[in-house]
Design a protein around this motif. Sequence first.
Motif, PDB file in Angstrom:
ATOM      1  N   CYS A   1       0.840  -1.208   0.000  1.00  0.00           N
ATOM      2  CA  CYS A   1       0.000   0.000   0.000  1.00  0.00           C
ATOM      3  C   CYS A   1       0.868   1.248   0.000  1.00  0.00           C
ATOM      4  O   CYS A   1       0.513   2.261  -0.628  1.00  0.00           O
ATOM      5  N   ALA A   2       2.009   1.190   0.701  1.00  0.00           N
ATOM      6  CA  ALA A   2       2.949   2.315   0.673  1.00  0.00           C
ATOM      7  C   ALA A   2       3.511   2.504  -0.740  1.00  0.00           C
ATOM      8  O   ALA A   2       3.716   3.642  -1.196  1.00  0.00           O
ATOM      9  N   TYR A   3       3.743   1.405  -1.445  1.00  0.00           N
ATOM     10  CA  TYR A   3       4.211   1.490  -2.834  1.00  0.00           C
ATOM     11  C   TYR A   3       3.150   2.147  -3.717  1.00  0.00           C
ATOM     12  O   TYR A   3       3.475   2.977  -4.577  1.00  0.00           O
ATOM     13  N   TYR A   4       1.871   1.795  -3.497  1.00  0.00           N
ATOM     14  CA  TYR A   4       0.791   2.435  -4.262  1.00  0.00           C
ATOM     15  C   TYR A   4       0.756   3.937  -3.989  1.00  0.00           C
ATOM     16  O   TYR A   4       0.522   4.741  -4.894  1.00  0.00           O
ATOM     17  N   SER A   5       0.978   4.302  -2.724  1.00  0.00           N
ATOM     18  CA  SER A   5       0.980   5.724  -2.366  1.00  0.00           C
ATOM     19  C   SER A   5       2.111   6.465  -3.071  1.00  0.00           C
ATOM     20  O   SER A   5       1.918   7.573  -3.580  1.00  0.00           O
ATOM     21  N   CYS A   6       3.286   5.853  -3.112  1.00  0.00           N
ATOM     22  CA  CYS A   6       4.417   6.464  -3.817  1.00  0.00           C
ATOM     23  C   CYS A   6       4.109   6.599  -5.307  1.00  0.00           C
ATOM     24  O   CYS A   6       4.435   7.608  -5.940  1.00  0.00           O
ATOM     25  N   THR A   7       3.472   5.565  -5.867  1.00  0.00           N
ATOM     26  CA  THR A   7       3.088   5.606  -7.286  1.00  0.00           C
ATOM     27  C   THR A   7       2.146   6.780  -7.545  1.00  0.00           C
ATOM     28  O   THR A   7       2.308   7.526  -8.519  1.00  0.00           O
ATOM     29  N   GLY A   8       1.147   6.937  -6.668  1.00  0.00           N
ATOM     30  CA  GLY A   8       0.190   8.021  -6.836  1.00  0.00           C
ATOM     31  C   GLY A   8       0.841   9.386  -6.739  1.00  0.00           C
ATOM     32  O   GLY A   8       0.549  10.278  -7.546  1.00  0.00           O
ATOM     33  N   PHE A   9       1.738   9.566  -5.754  1.00  0.00           N
ATOM     34  CA  PHE A   9       2.396  10.868  -5.599  1.00  0.00           C
ATOM     35  C   PHE A   9       3.231  11.194  -6.824  1.00  0.00           C
ATOM     36  O   PHE A   9       3.174  12.313  -7.355  1.00  0.00           O
TER      37      PHE A   9
ATOM     38  N   LEU B   1      13.016  26.177  -0.232  1.00  0.00           N
ATOM     39  CA  LEU B   1      13.172  25.096   0.737  1.00  0.00           C
ATOM     40  C   LEU B   1      11.856  24.348   0.955  1.00  0.00           C
ATOM     41  O   LEU B   1      11.838  23.112   1.040  1.00  0.00           O
ATOM     42  N   SER B   2      10.742  25.083   1.047  1.00  0.00           N
ATOM     43  CA  SER B   2       9.437  24.445   1.273  1.00  0.00           C
ATOM     44  C   SER B   2       9.059  23.543   0.106  1.00  0.00           C
ATOM     45  O   SER B   2       8.646  22.391   0.294  1.00  0.00           O
ATOM     46  N   ARG B   3       9.202  24.054  -1.121  1.00  0.00           N
ATOM     47  CA  ARG B   3       8.850  23.255  -2.296  1.00  0.00           C
ATOM     48  C   ARG B   3       9.799  22.071  -2.472  1.00  0.00           C
ATOM     49  O   ARG B   3       9.402  21.009  -2.946  1.00  0.00           O
ATOM     50  N   THR B   4      11.063  22.246  -2.077  1.00  0.00           N
ATOM     51  CA  THR B   4      12.014  21.137  -2.162  1.00  0.00           C
ATOM     52  C   THR B   4      11.619  20.014  -1.209  1.00  0.00           C
ATOM     53  O   THR B   4      11.639  18.833  -1.573  1.00  0.00           O
ATOM     54  N   LEU B   5      11.226  20.394   0.018  1.00  0.00           N
ATOM     55  CA  LEU B   5      10.903  19.384   1.027  1.00  0.00           C
ATOM     56  C   LEU B   5       9.585  18.682   0.751  1.00  0.00           C
ATOM     57  O   LEU B   5       9.492  17.459   0.868  1.00  0.00           O
ATOM     58  N   ASN B   6       8.537  19.459   0.382  1.00  0.00           N
ATOM     59  CA  ASN B   6       7.224  18.811   0.264  1.00  0.00           C
ATOM     60  C   ASN B   6       6.849  18.435  -1.166  1.00  0.00           C
ATOM     61  O   ASN B   6       5.769  17.916  -1.395  1.00  0.00           O
ATOM     62  N   CYS B   7       7.757  18.660  -2.124  1.00  0.00           N
ATOM     63  CA  CYS B   7       7.444  18.281  -3.504  1.00  0.00           C
ATOM     64  C   CYS B   7       8.632  17.629  -4.214  1.00  0.00           C
ATOM     65  O   CYS B   7       8.615  16.431  -4.489  1.00  0.00           O
ATOM     66  N   TYR B   8       9.672  18.403  -4.469  1.00  0.00           N
ATOM     67  CA  TYR B   8      10.740  17.924  -5.331  1.00  0.00           C
ATOM     68  C   TYR B   8      11.537  16.780  -4.703  1.00  0.00           C
ATOM     69  O   TYR B   8      11.877  15.806  -5.386  1.00  0.00           O
ATOM     70  N   LEU B   9      11.820  16.874  -3.400  1.00  0.00           N
ATOM     71  CA  LEU B   9      12.572  15.813  -2.737  1.00  0.00           C
ATOM     72  C   LEU B   9      11.750  14.525  -2.667  1.00  0.00           C
ATOM     73  O   LEU B   9      12.268  13.427  -2.890  1.00  0.00           O
ATOM     74  N   VAL B  10      10.457  14.675  -2.389  1.00  0.00           N
ATOM     75  CA  VAL B  10       9.579  13.498  -2.334  1.00  0.00           C
ATOM     76  C   VAL B  10       9.399  12.910  -3.733  1.00  0.00           C
ATOM     77  O   VAL B  10       9.326  11.691  -3.901  1.00  0.00           O
TER      78      VAL B  10
ATOM     79  N   LEU C   1      11.632  12.910  -6.063  1.00  0.00           N
ATOM     80  CA  LEU C   1      12.855  12.150  -6.330  1.00  0.00           C
ATOM     81  C   LEU C   1      12.837  10.815  -5.583  1.00  0.00           C
ATOM     82  O   LEU C   1      13.171   9.767  -6.153  1.00  0.00           O
ATOM     83  N   ALA C   2      12.425  10.843  -4.306  1.00  0.00           N
ATOM     84  CA  ALA C   2      12.400   9.621  -3.503  1.00  0.00           C
ATOM     85  C   ALA C   2      11.411   8.606  -4.076  1.00  0.00           C
ATOM     86  O   ALA C   2      11.722   7.410  -4.181  1.00  0.00           O
ATOM     87  N   THR C   3      10.220   9.069  -4.462  1.00  0.00           N
ATOM     88  CA  THR C   3       9.231   8.142  -5.016  1.00  0.00           C
ATOM     89  C   THR C   3       9.672   7.604  -6.376  1.00  0.00           C
ATOM     90  O   THR C   3       9.384   6.454  -6.717  1.00  0.00           O
ATOM     91  N   ALA C   4      10.381   8.424  -7.145  1.00  0.00           N
ATOM     92  CA  ALA C   4      10.904   7.942  -8.432  1.00  0.00           C
ATOM     93  C   ALA C   4      11.897   6.808  -8.210  1.00  0.00           C
ATOM     94  O   ALA C   4      11.879   5.799  -8.935  1.00  0.00           O
ATOM     95  N   VAL C   5      12.756   6.952  -7.206  1.00  0.00           N
ATOM     96  CA  VAL C   5      13.722   5.893  -6.883  1.00  0.00           C
ATOM     97  C   VAL C   5      12.996   4.632  -6.424  1.00  0.00           C
ATOM     98  O   VAL C   5      13.338   3.512  -6.823  1.00  0.00           O
ATOM     99  N   ILE C   6      11.963   4.793  -5.586  1.00  0.00           N
ATOM    100  CA  ILE C   6      11.200   3.639  -5.090  1.00  0.00           C
ATOM    101  C   ILE C   6      10.514   2.921  -6.248  1.00  0.00           C
ATOM    102  O   ILE C   6      10.530   1.686  -6.328  1.00  0.00           O
ATOM    103  N   LEU C   7       9.902   3.683  -7.158  1.00  0.00           N
ATOM    104  CA  LEU C   7       9.219   3.071  -8.301  1.00  0.00           C
ATOM    105  C   LEU C   7      10.206   2.361  -9.216  1.00  0.00           C
ATOM    106  O   LEU C   7       9.932   1.244  -9.688  1.00  0.00           O
TER     107      LEU C   7
END
Length: 366
Positions: free
Chosen positions: A82-90, A314-323, A325-331
């Motif tokens: 389910c966490a993988y599905y969430s990463c996919t959606g984001f 910094l805000s956009r990096t933390l709540n958008c761009y960094l996530v 990147l992380a979800t892209a790596v997970i996928l």
Amino acid sequence: MRVKKNGKNLLCLGAVLALLAWTVYTILKQQTPGQLAAALLSADWRVLLLGLPLMALFLCCEAAATWSILRALGCGQPFRRCAYYSCTGFFFSTITPSATGGQPAQIVAMSRDGTPAASGALDMLLVTIGYNTAAMGWGVFALCAAGGLTERLGGQVGLLLGLGLAVFALLDVLMFLFLFLPGPARRLLYGCIALGARVFPSLDRAGLEEKADAHLAEYRRGAQLIRRSPQLLARVVELSALQLACSYAMPYVVYRAFGLSGFSLWEVMALQALCAIAVGYLPLPGSAGAAENVFLRGFLLVYGEGLVAPAMILSRTLNCYLVLLATAVILATGRALRRSRREGDAPRDAASEGPDRTLYQEKRTA
């Protein structure tokens, strides 16, 4: 058809690039790159690290909602899936206009794990209802808590905010209408299709009505599920509210990282909620460009002219761009593992079929 789609994609990309260019121009007009870099380096990175568990919790909240819904539907999956599905959606929501690619990608990922597509679609429906309801709740809270800060948003942002709230409210009303009043909902859909067929005679009215009936059947299944488990929708709304709180708290983490004080956590979160609603339904991937410009205008009073641009970055990096990147790596990792398992199973399948095939050939020869 493909030409039209490519044209829309190019138009969307052009709008994003124009808004990003305007954002860069606005930032560099106020301060030099050296001043911007100095301001970014002045932030306490130990405080900024608090943003990482917040965004991890952001993803886990949707995963928990999906985990609960799929269990109620009788096709539960492990929480890690389910966490993988969430990463996919984001990931796909961020890179597609109006977040339209996230849910289809999640349904496909679920179906690969054996979840029926109808159950995946129903899960996404209930998650969307929970998200929209929670966003509306945060919007009402923000209008009450932000006080005079809303006046600082300006006329253009205020117009976007009003439009965003109207869209959230309309979608929420329609989804609940479709869930619990299928008769009026069906008449409304058929009326819209009939009107569209009059305006555009080339439309396939029968096909659209068939699709409408299929969607209404999903809504009926959702209503039956909610009636059987009335606490399920409340849980999904609570998780969505917590998920949004994690995102809305990010500007306050940056605020404290710069050593600022004077505005409370609730005021900053309320202001971020209003900014997010203002750009939430613009047809731009990840609201890119628009979100940055609204932040620069909305948070000027909070951070001051010298820090509002670094705070936005910094805000956009933390709540958008960094996530992202992380979800892209997970996928990418998930797909690589799936591919390696599939390739590993292939030789075993061939080996198990080999003797049978040889015996079959011998019999034919005989």
